[in-house]
Design an enzyme around this catalytic site. Structure first.
Site, short mmCIF file in Angstrom:
data_model
loop_
_atom_site.label_atom_id
_atom_site.label_comp_id
_atom_site.label_asym_id
_atom_site.label_seq_id
_atom_site.Cartn_x
_atom_site.Cartn_y
_atom_site.Cartn_z
N ASN B 402 0.81 -1.21 0.00
CA ASN B 402 0.00 0.00 0.00
C ASN B 402 0.85 1.26 0.00
O ASN B 402 1.10 1.85 -1.05
CB ASN B 402 -0.97 -0.03 1.19
N ASP B 403 1.35 1.64 1.18
CA ASP B 403 2.06 2.92 1.29
C ASP B 403 3.22 3.06 0.30
O ASP B 403 3.49 4.15 -0.20
CB ASP B 403 2.58 3.11 2.72
N VAL B 404 3.92 1.94 0.02
CA VAL B 404 5.10 2.03 -0.84
C VAL B 404 4.74 2.28 -2.31
O VAL B 404 5.63 2.41 -3.15
CB VAL B 404 5.98 0.76 -0.75
#
Lengths: 98, 476
Positions: B402-404
């Site tokens: 997700n965040d990456v």
């Protein structure tokens, strides 16, 4: 005693530099085996544990020493085995294998 | 005089000592050469073996040389330790590797602390200032490593809440405890025989290990595990100072350097300082704030697609990049992913894997999982290698990450993850995201990627979803 401390510090500083040079060349794909492998190497404290456990200086020392030997052995044996288990899984693609 | 060791009385003590030290030097060289061979997957296995042989040599020569009088005890300790280590190493699942390394770190730290304590018991009044300093340092570092590692283990395993636990005034509390521990250590250097003070110092160090790790969130554990790895090495080196043993110092500092390098790689990959990670709380405060905002954002439309749609897109692509994340590990989807890749490759689709340094719960976690599923390591690309390839790629398929992949890290200076190096998944012609739900990632921020026009959301458990894809691609 300060002389031996200075010798120890010299070895320490040089070893950190060697470590830095060697470890920066490890590719990201092997970072997990690197951690478990170095973890096993840090089990070198087992040598200290053996020296302590091997001497006869009362029951307290013996117990501390033997527990330390057992813990360090878990670290060493487990660390090297699991690293080997991981590394044997890494294989090259079929096209490069030829 | 050196009393008789296992060498018996026929041996000249000086010869024995020289032999031992010579073997220690050889072992030190083998440790360095062994680690050097970890520079490439094809030589890594022999490198690990070289280090193991070095360890065996060091243990054997120590047993032979030293005035070992407690042989049955020691053998018992070794057998118990070796049995536990073997079982753990054989049984552990690859997804649980971070937990295992955390536990081993803890044991290493504990052993260092115990050796230092035993040395204090042995030397008692005879201990000089320099030795006392190293004993205290070794005990404190070892104890912090022990409890810190077990909290990290608990968080990774789910025994301890993986959310940051934030005590009020925790930074002051930690500072005070550290100051007291150091104060006691200084006192003990002058009065090494005060066992009560030593015990209090030990307990404080154990408490510090707990307090330092509980405020840190689960997804920051890669940093913590790497740092504790470093500590376990430094603790071993400190034990080398205590025992004036250069081999311990060399091996310990190699590990210390390794852990620190990995820690830096991890924090750089999150665009955060080590202090920011260690002070903890990341994701907790922001998460609450973003949670409120998320209610409004959830209304935004996403394109939800079926397995059939995705299979069609994938099989008509020429190039596909798989972006795995921790979700893949949790779902044990690595084998299914490799099956999908095989199926696509048989249709002349090129498949690569893009691996962010902090994907997973420890450095290199994804690589090991995919290697377990027989993905060749030359298909595993890191951030710098792969990022320029996304704009030439037909489909990027994000599995449990997700965040990456959040483009906000590049474009939105207000985002908490702004500046973090990300995989430029949004540059691919089409993006498929496999995800359980629209829940936000660890940083607690919405992922703009999900709302792009070219993004297809395929909801479900990662493993089930990928297995469906394999079936659909086969059926085409």
């Amino acid at each position: 005693m300060v002389e031996t401390l200075l010798i120890s510090l010299t070895v320490f500083v040089l070893a950190v530099f060697v470590g830095y040079e060697v470890i920066t060349k490890v590719p990201p794909t092997l970072h997990t085996p690197l951690m478990s492998g170095t973890n096993a190497v840090s089990g070198i404290v087992i040598v200290g544990a053996l020296i302590i456990a091997g001497q006869d200086f009362g029951i307290a020392g013996a117990i501390l020493g033997v527990v330390a030997v057992a813990l360090a052995t878990v670290n060493v044996v487990g660390g090297f085995l699991v690293t080997d288990r991981m590394l044997q899984m890494f294989r090259r693609g079929p096209e490069d294998g030829k | 005089m050196m009393p008789d060791g296992l060498f018996g009385s026929d041996w000249d003590p000086q010869t024995v000592l020289n032999t031992t030290n010579a073997v220690y030097i050889v072992a030190s060289i083998l440790f360095i050469l062994g680690l050097k061979r970890l520079a490439h997957p094809s030589t890594a296995r022999t490198g690990n073996r070289m280090a193991a042989i070095a360890m065996l040599m060091a243990v054997v020569i120590t047993l032979i040389d030293r005035q070992i009088v407690q042989v049955p005890w020691i053998i018992t300790g070794i057998i118990i330790g070796a049995a536990i280590g073997t079982v753990l190493a054989r049984q552990v699942q690859m997804t649980a590797m971070p937990q295992l390394v955390a536990v081993f770190n803890g044991f290493g730290g504990a052993a260092s602390a115990l050796v230092a304590s035993a040395e204090l018991v042995r030397e008692q009044d005879a201990v000089d200032d320099v030795a006392a300093v190293t004993i205290m340092a070794s005990t404190i570092i070892g104890a912090v490593t022990l409890t810190g590692s077990f909290i990290a283990f608990g968080k990774l395993q789910g025994f301890v809440a993986s959310q940051p636990v934030l005590l009020p005034g925790r930074n002051y509390l930690n500072a005070v405890l550290l100051a007291v521990a150091i104060g006691l250590a200084i006192f003990l250097v002058f009065e090494p025989n005060t066992f009560a003070a030593f015990a209090v110092m030990g307990v404080i160090a154990l408490a510090l290990g707990i307090l330092l790790v509980i405020p840190i969130g689960g997804a920051d554990m890669p940093v913590v595990v790497a740092l504790l790895n470093s500590y376990s090495g430094i603790a071993a080196a400190a034990t080398g100072f205590v025992l004036e043993n250069n081999m311990l110092i060399i091996a310990g500092s190699l590990v210390g350097a390794s852990g620190l390098i990995l820690t830096r790689i991890m924090t750089k990959a999150m665009n955060r300082s080590l202090a920011n990670v260690m002070l903890g709380g990341f994701g907790a405060a922001d998460g609450a704030a973003a949670g409120g905002a998320a209610g409004a954002v959830e209304q935004r439309p996403v394109r939800s697609v079926s397995a059939e749609d995705v299979a069609l897109v994938l099989s008509y692509a020429r190039s596909v990049i798989v972006v795995p994340g921790y979700g893949l590990a949790v779902a044990q989807a690595q084998h299914a992913v490799r099956e999908l890749a095989d199926e696509l490759k048989s249709r002349n689709v090129s498949v690569k894997y893009a691996i962010h340094p902090v994907a997973g719960r420890m450095p290199g976690h994804m690589n090991v999982l995919l290697a377990e599923a027989n993905v060749p390591y030359d298909e595993l690309k890191d951030l710098d290698e792969i990022n320029s390839e996304f704009d030439r790629t037909d489909v990027a398929i994000v599995i449990g990450a997700n965040d990456v992949t959040n483009p906000a890290a590049r474009t939105d200076p207000a985002s908490p993850i702004f500046g973090m190096p990300i995989l430029n998944v949004d540059n691919a012609n089409a993006v498929v995201v496999l995800k359980r739900s629209m829940a936000s990632g660890f940083a607690g921020v919405e992922n703009e990627l999900f709302f792009l026009e070219k993004t297809m959301m395929f909801f479900g458990d990662a493993r089930g979803s990928v297995e469906d894809l394999v079936r659909e691609v086969k059926a085409l």
